[in-house]
Design a protein around this motif. Structure first.
Motif, PDB file in Angstrom:
ATOM      1  N   ILE A  10       1.245  -0.355  -5.600  1.00  0.00           N
ATOM      2  CA  ILE A  10      -0.102  -1.186  -4.725  1.00  0.00           C
ATOM      3  C   ILE A  10      -0.648  -1.749  -5.335  1.00  0.00           C
ATOM      4  CG2 ILE A  10      -1.951  -0.662  -3.526  1.00  0.00           C
ATOM      5  CD1 ILE A  10      -1.270   2.152  -3.145  1.00  0.00           C
ATOM      6  N   LEU A  59      -0.060   1.963   4.322  1.00  0.00           N
ATOM      7  CA  LEU A  59       0.447   0.350   3.762  1.00  0.00           C
ATOM      8  C   LEU A  59       1.065  -0.934   5.343  1.00  0.00           C
ATOM      9  CD1 LEU A  59       2.230   2.301   1.615  1.00  0.00           C
ATOM     10  CD2 LEU A  59       0.335   1.095   0.784  1.00  0.00           C
ATOM     11  N   PRO A  62       5.830  -1.932   3.220  1.00  0.00           N
ATOM     12  CA  PRO A  62       5.557  -1.943   1.651  1.00  0.00           C
ATOM     13  C   PRO A  62       7.103  -2.256   1.742  1.00  0.00           C
ATOM     14  CG  PRO A  62       5.779   0.334   2.898  1.00  0.00           C
ATOM     15  CD  PRO A  62       5.211  -1.509   4.407  1.00  0.00           C
ATOM     16  N   ALA A  81       3.715  -2.787  -2.885  1.00  0.00           N
ATOM     17  CA  ALA A  81       3.070  -2.880  -1.497  1.00  0.00           C
ATOM     18  C   ALA A  81       1.960  -3.821  -2.132  1.00  0.00           C
ATOM     19  CB  ALA A  81       2.484  -1.767  -0.762  1.00  0.00           C
ATOM     20  N   TRP A  84      -2.622  -3.566   2.776  1.00  0.00           N
ATOM     21  CA  TRP A  84      -2.743  -2.267   3.489  1.00  0.00           C
ATOM     22  C   TRP A  84      -3.693  -2.481   4.268  1.00  0.00           C
ATOM     23  CZ3 TRP A  84      -3.016  -3.842  -1.434  1.00  0.00           C
ATOM     24  CH2 TRP A  84      -4.552  -3.180  -2.282  1.00  0.00           C
TER      25      TRP A  84
END
Length: 166
Positions: A10, A59, A62, A81, A84
């Motif tokens: 992330i 998320l 992704p 990702a 979010w």
């Protein structure tokens, strides 16, 4: 070969959210967030669920970035990702922290495989297989002895459908 796991990186402002793992594998190391794919679950659904369980984040879209395989026996689906909702909340899995990419690629505190595959996973090239060969230390994988980037097998490119045999 089965790929029973997922991992997600992330990204936010040139940093990546990592977890300091409390359990094997990679206990005591910083790694992406992820875990085991449950029966009847797609790798994508597992990624979304694991990130929510371990970080509190939901998320949005992704992106599938390939797979990492271990000794031709097992492996994981890799996702990234950038979008979010929610706030980062610690879990029993480990401490969470945003780390700069340079730190991840050079720190002995990060999982040893990250310098090999993370730059490619964060890039814009098509998804590939990152095949690792490790020494064995009992049930755990040891040091990296070989690494190869290979074309992705067609069956692994279907990451949004449930996997049988998990």
């Amino acid at each position: 070969m089965r790929l029973p796991y997922t991992i997600c990186f992330i990204q936010q402002h040139h940093e990546i959210l990592l977890i300091h793992r409390r359990k094997q594998p990679n206990q005591g190391k910083w790694n992406g967030v992820g875990g085991k794919i449950e029966a009847g679950e797609s790798p994508l659904a597992a990624c979304i669920r694991e990130v929510r369980e371990e970080t509190g984040l939901r998320l949005r879209q992704p992106e599938f970035r390939g797979v990492v395989t271990f000794n031709g026996e097992s492996g994981m689906y890799v996702f990234t990702a950038e979008r979010w909702s929610g706030d980062v909340v610690a879990s029993a899995e480990g401490e969470l922290d945003w780390k700069p990419l340079l730190w991840i690629l050079t720190s002995p505190e990060a999982t040893s495989t990250l310098p090999y595959f993370l730059p490619e996973a964060l890039g814009s090239n098509p998804p590939v297989e990152h095949a690792f060969t490790f020494t064995r230390a009992g049930e755990e994988y040891g040091d990296v002895v070989d690494y190869e980037m290979k074309p992705l097998r067609p069956e692994w490119a279907v990451y949004d459908r449930p996997i049988s045999g998990i």
